[in-house]
Design an enzyme around this catalytic site. Structure first.
Site, short mmCIF file in Angstrom:
data_model
loop_
_atom_site.label_atom_id
_atom_site.label_comp_id
_atom_site.label_asym_id
_atom_site.label_seq_id
_atom_site.Cartn_x
_atom_site.Cartn_y
_atom_site.Cartn_z
N ARG A 63 -5.17 -9.32 8.97
CA ARG A 63 -5.08 -8.85 7.58
C ARG A 63 -6.44 -8.33 7.13
O ARG A 63 -7.47 -8.92 7.44
CB ARG A 63 -4.64 -9.99 6.63
CG ARG A 63 -3.30 -10.59 6.92
CD ARG A 63 -2.16 -9.61 6.94
NE ARG A 63 -1.76 -9.16 5.60
CZ ARG A 63 -0.76 -8.31 5.39
NH1 ARG A 63 -0.08 -7.81 6.41
NH2 ARG A 63 -0.43 -7.94 4.17
N GLU A 76 -5.40 -8.67 -0.28
CA GLU A 76 -5.20 -8.60 1.17
C GLU A 76 -4.18 -7.52 1.47
O GLU A 76 -3.31 -7.21 0.65
CB GLU A 76 -4.80 -9.97 1.73
CG GLU A 76 -3.52 -10.58 1.20
CD GLU A 76 -2.29 -10.14 1.97
OE1 GLU A 76 -2.41 -9.78 3.16
OE2 GLU A 76 -1.21 -10.14 1.38
N CYS A 125 0.83 -1.21 0.00
CA CYS A 125 0.00 0.00 0.00
C CYS A 125 0.86 1.25 0.00
O CYS A 125 1.55 1.53 0.96
CB CYS A 125 -0.90 -0.01 1.23
SG CYS A 125 -1.87 1.48 1.38
#
Length: 414
Positions: free
Chosen positions: A235, A188, A150
């Protein structure tokens, strides 16, 4: 042999296990005990299940259909594409659920060596995802998975759509979804994505998923301890269903396993493994650090040291506020492991063996992530730690995989 007593049929929970199940700090349970809201057995310190079985988290154990879910099998061959494959935790879990990997992409060369060594038949494509033309995949792709790292997006004057994510690794995953049009995808990420940039990052991702023609299931944070994993890892899971199917099917999250696994389950012969953990290579502490950590009890950390050693070990951090509970931390056999990092001996996130005064070894690390002992990691010892520390726990991936197979089976009936 170290025994654990915490199945759904068990009559008692330890403070530590109950805190893990309820996502509370241990001191919150201790506070309830001191107020008389909960009572512990005066001899064992355990809390009877009758006092807590009404709580939703305990009810989820009681109503679990884990055993039934073990029998979920694909009604036909489902082709899987995996991005950001790492050392194979997610791909291995998906394989155990019955999905067939037709294409895996990973940048790290040692992780690619690991994947090829353990599964020579897998089509492992090494390299930067931004250079991949997904049209080379000739098979119909049923499902696409991956844990995209991310990165922050820039929001200034943006419409927060597909093009706005260009330059991020999420954009590359979105591009793959756009080109391959899988029936379902699963991404995820870390829990922090929920609140990243005050929720703007997740909102952008939701907009892109909608733009791509997919319906996003309400995202959920899954705790690995509920899925036969001896580790307190969390997660964030995103599941998207292509809009031509989305209104006709429902994704059902996997049920929890019957009990919480602990480090004892990971290291000794029992329900998780049919032998004790094999000896393997591992980092070592410098002598002075080892001498200091000898004084830390199981489950303890720097505050359990004598004050003179606290000051020596913590140095300037001794005077700072905050618990710093990862420092000089020794794990406990009677609890799940703390979340593994990419190294077992980082000062802020220490993972000392519960009995011996040393960092966890490579195979111990792998067992905490529920890799089979037969899964070999390529590259240096530190490369192995990194691959394991970054992985999705195999048993949690398999539970998710079965839930995704059930969804694909339902789509197949349409």
């Amino acid at each position: 042999m170290f025994q654990t007593q915490n199945s759904i049929h068990c009559k008692h929970y330890s403070i530590e296990i109950l805190a893990d199940i309820l996502s509370l700090p241990k001191r919150a349970i201790e506070a309830r005990l001191s107020k008389g809201e909960l009572k512990a057995d005066p001899y064992t310190g355990l809390i009877s299940s009758e006092q807590v079985e009404h709580l939703p988290e305990l009810q989820s154990f009681k109503n679990s259909i884990w055993e039934q879910e073990q029998s979920i099998k694909p009604v036909r061959k489902y082709n899987l594409v995996e991005l950001f494959a790492g050392g194979g935790g997610l791909a291995l879990g998906m394989e155990q659920a019955g999905l067939e990997s037709v294409f895996l992409n990973e940048l790290d060369k040692y992780a690619c060596q690991t994947l090829r060594h353990n599964r020579p038949h897998w089509n492992v494509v090494e390299g930067d995802i931004s250079n991949i033309d997904f049209k080379i995949i000739k098979e119909n792709v049923d499902i696409l998975t991956g844990g995209f790292p991310c990165q922050a997006f820039s929001y200034a004057g943006k419409s927060l759509g597909f093009e706005d994510t260009r330059g991020t690794l999420f954009f590359e995953m979105a591009r793959a979804i756009n080109e391959l049009q899988p029936k379902v995808f699963m991404a995820e990420n870390v829990r922090a994505l929920l609140t990243h940039e005050n929720g703007k990052t997740l909102e952008t991702i939701k907009n892109v998923i909608d733009e791509l023609g997919y319906e996003l299931v309400d995202p959920k944070v899954l705790k690995a301890i509920f899925y036969k994993v001896p580790q307190k890892r969390e997660r964030l899971i995103l599941v998207g269903i292509r809009k031509d199917f989305a209104k006709k099917v429902q994704f059902i999250w996997p049920s929890p396993y019957q009990r919480i696994m602990t480090l004892a389950d990971a290291f000794y012969k029992g329900e998780l493994y049919n032998s004790d953990v094999p000896v393997s290579e591992g980092q070592l502490y410098p002598k002075r650090k080892q001498d200091i950590l000898k004084y830390v009890p199981q489950g303890g950390y720097w505050r359990d040291l004598p004050d003179t050693l606290q000051r020596e070990y913590m140095q300037g951090s001794y005077f700072l506020s905050g618990g710093k509970t990862g420092m000089a931390r020794r794990l406990s056999l009677g609890e799940p492991s703390l979340t593994l990092t990419t190294s077992p001996a980082q000062k802020q996130t220490e993972r000392c063996h519960p009995i011996e005064t040393r960092p966890l070894q490579v195979r111990e690390y792998a067992r905490i992530q529920t890799f089979p002992d037969s899964w070999e990691f390529k590259g240096s010892m530190n490369a192995a730690y990194k691959q394991i520390g970054n992985a999705v726990p195999v048993n949690m991936a398999a539970a998710l995989g079965r839930a995704l197979v059930r969804l694909l089976n339902d789509i197949e009936k349409i």
